[in-house]
Write a protein that holds these residues in place. Structure first.
Motif, PDB file in Angstrom:
ATOM      1  N   ASP A   6       2.803   2.927  -5.884  1.00  0.00           N
ATOM      2  CA  ASP A   6       2.362   1.532  -5.894  1.00  0.00           C
ATOM      3  C   ASP A   6       3.158   0.698  -4.893  1.00  0.00           C
ATOM      4  N   LEU A   7       4.444   1.001  -4.791  1.00  0.00           N
ATOM      5  CA  LEU A   7       5.299   0.287  -3.844  1.00  0.00           C
ATOM      6  C   LEU A   7       4.825   0.545  -2.414  1.00  0.00           C
ATOM      7  N   GLY A   8       4.493   1.805  -2.136  1.00  0.00           N
ATOM      8  CA  GLY A   8       3.972   2.146  -0.813  1.00  0.00           C
ATOM      9  C   GLY A   8       2.651   1.459  -0.522  1.00  0.00           C
ATOM     10  N   ASP A   9       1.791   1.379  -1.546  1.00  0.00           N
ATOM     11  CA  ASP A   9       0.505   0.693  -1.378  1.00  0.00           C
ATOM     12  C   ASP A   9       0.714  -0.797  -1.099  1.00  0.00           C
ATOM     13  N   ALA A  10       1.661  -1.397  -1.817  1.00  0.00           N
ATOM     14  CA  ALA A  10       1.945  -2.821  -1.618  1.00  0.00           C
ATOM     15  C   ALA A  10       2.452  -3.072  -0.202  1.00  0.00           C
ATOM     16  N   TRP A  11       3.294  -2.169   0.286  1.00  0.00           N
ATOM     17  CA  TRP A  11       3.803  -2.333   1.651  1.00  0.00           C
ATOM     18  C   TRP A  11       2.688  -2.138   2.679  1.00  0.00           C
ATOM     19  N   GLY A  12       1.850  -1.145   2.466  1.00  0.00           N
ATOM     20  CA  GLY A  12       0.727  -0.933   3.375  1.00  0.00           C
ATOM     21  C   GLY A  12      -0.203  -2.133   3.413  1.00  0.00           C
ATOM     22  N   SER A  13      -0.469  -2.716   2.242  1.00  0.00           N
ATOM     23  CA  SER A  13      -1.316  -3.908   2.175  1.00  0.00           C
ATOM     24  C   SER A  13      -0.656  -5.084   2.886  1.00  0.00           C
ATOM     25  N   THR A  14       0.669  -5.131   2.820  1.00  0.00           N
ATOM     26  CA  THR A  14       1.403  -6.200   3.505  1.00  0.00           C
ATOM     27  C   THR A  14       1.198  -6.122   5.016  1.00  0.00           C
ATOM     28  N   LEU A  15       1.296  -4.927   5.566  1.00  0.00           N
ATOM     29  CA  LEU A  15       1.101  -4.763   7.011  1.00  0.00           C
ATOM     30  C   LEU A  15      -0.325  -5.135   7.420  1.00  0.00           C
ATOM     31  N   VAL A  16      -1.291  -4.796   6.571  1.00  0.00           N
ATOM     32  CA  VAL A  16      -2.681  -5.180   6.851  1.00  0.00           C
ATOM     33  C   VAL A  16      -2.811  -6.701   6.862  1.00  0.00           C
ATOM     34  N   CYS A  17      -2.174  -7.367   5.895  1.00  0.00           N
ATOM     35  CA  CYS A  17      -2.224  -8.834   5.830  1.00  0.00           C
ATOM     36  C   CYS A  17      -1.564  -9.465   7.056  1.00  0.00           C
ATOM     37  N   VAL A  18      -0.464  -8.873   7.505  1.00  0.00           N
ATOM     38  CA  VAL A  18       0.201  -9.374   8.710  1.00  0.00           C
ATOM     39  C   VAL A  18      -0.751  -9.285   9.898  1.00  0.00           C
ATOM     40  N   LEU A  19      -1.399  -8.144  10.045  1.00  0.00           N
ATOM     41  CA  LEU A  19      -2.327  -7.961  11.163  1.00  0.00           C
ATOM     42  C   LEU A  19      -3.488  -8.952  11.087  1.00  0.00           C
ATOM     43  N   GLN A  20      -4.024  -9.154   9.885  1.00  0.00           N
ATOM     44  CA  GLN A  20      -5.129 -10.106   9.719  1.00  0.00           C
ATOM     45  C   GLN A  20      -4.683 -11.524  10.060  1.00  0.00           C
ATOM     46  N   SER A  21      -3.482 -11.878   9.633  1.00  0.00           N
ATOM     47  CA  SER A  21      -2.957 -13.213   9.911  1.00  0.00           C
ATOM     48  C   SER A  21      -2.763 -13.428  11.407  1.00  0.00           C
ATOM     49  N   VAL A  22      -2.249 -12.406  12.066  1.00  0.00           N
ATOM     50  CA  VAL A  22      -2.011 -12.503  13.510  1.00  0.00           C
ATOM     51  C   VAL A  22      -3.328 -12.645  14.265  1.00  0.00           C
ATOM     52  N   ARG A  23      -4.298 -11.828  13.915  1.00  0.00           N
ATOM     53  CA  ARG A  23      -5.573 -11.841  14.642  1.00  0.00           C
ATOM     54  C   ARG A  23      -6.397 -13.095  14.369  1.00  0.00           C
ATOM     55  N   SER A  24      -6.171 -13.712  13.221  1.00  0.00           N
ATOM     56  CA  SER A  24      -6.899 -14.945  12.914  1.00  0.00           C
ATOM     57  C   SER A  24      -6.139 -16.187  13.379  1.00  0.00           C
ATOM     58  N   ARG A  25      -5.032 -15.965  14.087  1.00  0.00           N
ATOM     59  CA  ARG A  25      -4.217 -17.055  14.644  1.00  0.00           C
ATOM     60  C   ARG A  25      -3.581 -17.927  13.565  1.00  0.00           C
ATOM     61  N   ARG A  26      -3.342 -17.347  12.380  1.00  0.00           N
ATOM     62  CA  ARG A  26      -2.693 -18.109  11.312  1.00  0.00           C
ATOM     63  C   ARG A  26      -1.186 -17.883  11.287  1.00  0.00           C
ATOM     64  N   PHE A  27      -0.699 -17.022  12.163  1.00  0.00           N
ATOM     65  CA  PHE A  27       0.727 -16.716  12.197  1.00  0.00           C
ATOM     66  C   PHE A  27       1.454 -17.709  13.094  1.00  0.00           C
ATOM     67  N   ALA A  28       2.513 -18.323  12.562  1.00  0.00           N
ATOM     68  CA  ALA A  28       3.312 -19.285  13.333  1.00  0.00           C
ATOM     69  C   ALA A  28       4.534 -18.572  13.899  1.00  0.00           C
ATOM     70  N   THR A  29       4.659 -18.564  15.214  1.00  0.00           N
ATOM     71  CA  THR A  29       5.745 -17.818  15.859  1.00  0.00           C
ATOM     72  C   THR A  29       7.118 -18.437  15.630  1.00  0.00           C
ATOM     73  N   ASN A  30       7.154 -19.688  15.174  1.00  0.00           N
ATOM     74  CA  ASN A  30       8.456 -20.349  14.997  1.00  0.00           C
ATOM     75  C   ASN A  30       9.020 -20.185  13.585  1.00  0.00           C
ATOM     76  N   GLN A  31       8.347 -19.400  12.733  1.00  0.00           N
ATOM     77  CA  GLN A  31       8.845 -19.227  11.368  1.00  0.00           C
ATOM     78  C   GLN A  31       9.702 -17.961  11.270  1.00  0.00           C
ATOM     79  N   PRO A  32      10.736 -17.976  10.424  1.00  0.00           N
ATOM     80  CA  PRO A  32      11.549 -16.767  10.214  1.00  0.00           C
ATOM     81  C   PRO A  32      10.677 -15.650   9.647  1.00  0.00           C
ATOM     82  N   ILE A  33      10.803 -14.463  10.188  1.00  0.00           N
ATOM     83  CA  ILE A  33       9.887 -13.381   9.838  1.00  0.00           C
ATOM     84  C   ILE A  33      10.131 -12.827   8.430  1.00  0.00           C
ATOM     85  N   ALA A  34      11.395 -12.660   8.032  1.00  0.00           N
ATOM     86  CA  ALA A  34      11.683 -12.017   6.742  1.00  0.00           C
ATOM     87  C   ALA A  34      11.190 -12.834   5.541  1.00  0.00           C
ATOM     88  N   PRO A  35      11.456 -14.150   5.466  1.00  0.00           N
ATOM     89  CA  PRO A  35      10.940 -14.922   4.322  1.00  0.00           C
ATOM     90  C   PRO A  35       9.415 -14.918   4.254  1.00  0.00           C
TER      91      PRO A  35
END
Length: 212
Positions: A53-82
């Motif tokens: 389940d932990l691996g699935d949650a991490w995989g889903s996280t990477l998918v969400c990151v990619l979706q956010s980046v491609r939809s231009r919802r990612f702000a480059t000035n925000q700290p990445i870890a939080p």
């Protein structure tokens, strides 16, 4: 204890704002530099999560990151870890809710098939018919033909098929032959018993359930 920030972490936001190749490099850096740290953090908050389940949650996280980046919802000035912590926490919460929901549906399905009655206080099964059918599909598949047809008809039109005459009519329509009420009842009872044995063999034993 404050986690040490790897120097390459600072380059991740700029990579995610770049070309497809740079985005791929950014995701690879996230996985290499932050996966273990964030999964340890997540484990402390969701101790019941299995490694899978932990691996699935991490995989889903990477998918969400990619979706956010491609939809231009990612702000480059925000700290990445939080930002990643918020995403991975939400995905783990989703994973936990799905697992809990699956267990609830399994309990309802088993109790209903074994007794013909919905557990007191359980949500209406006809509101989750698709989930209900998925859970017991494997159990029904191995039944003898007549029992399988009756159980499939029971599930397809549940909860209306609590009415034995409706169930008999549906079974007759499927088989193309008029079925007697006693034969349908007998097949339903025998099928319920075998479904209960199937689920019990996989570690699910419903409490205080008797064959109707």
């Amino acid at each position: 204890m404050v986690a040490t920030i790897h120097p390459d972490e600072d380059s991740i936001p700029l990579l995610l704002a770049g070309s497809e190749e740079q985005i791929a490099d950014g995701l690879a850096l996230i996985d290499r530099l932050l996966r273990q740290r964030l999964c340890r953090w997540l484990r402390r908050r969701f101790p019941a999560l299995s490694a899978e389940d932990l691996g699935d949650a991490w995989g889903s996280t990477l998918v969400c990151v990619l979706q956010s980046v491609r939809s231009r919802r990612f702000a480059t000035n925000q700290p990445i870890a939080p930002w990643l912590r918020k995403i991975v926490y939400a995905r783990a919460a989703d994973q936990t809710r799905r697992k809990t929901r699956h267990e609830e549906i399994l309990k309802i399905a088993c109790t209903t098939l074994c007794t013909g009655r919905r557990p007191h206080g359980a949500p209406a099964v006809n509101a989750t018919r698709e989930e209900f059918r998925d859970v017991i599909c494997a159990a029904i598949k191995g039944l003898p033909r007549n029992q399988r047809i009756v159980l499939e008809a029971f599930v397809d039109c549940f909860p209306e098929t609590h009415n034995m005459e409706i169930l008999r009519s549906n079974v007759s329509r499927v088989t193309g032959r008029d079925q007697s009420l006693p034969s349908v009842k007998r097949a339903l009872q025998e099928g319920r018993h075998k479904v209960r044995e199937f689920l019990s063999s996989r570690g699910f034993v419903p409490g205080d359930v008797s064959i109707a």
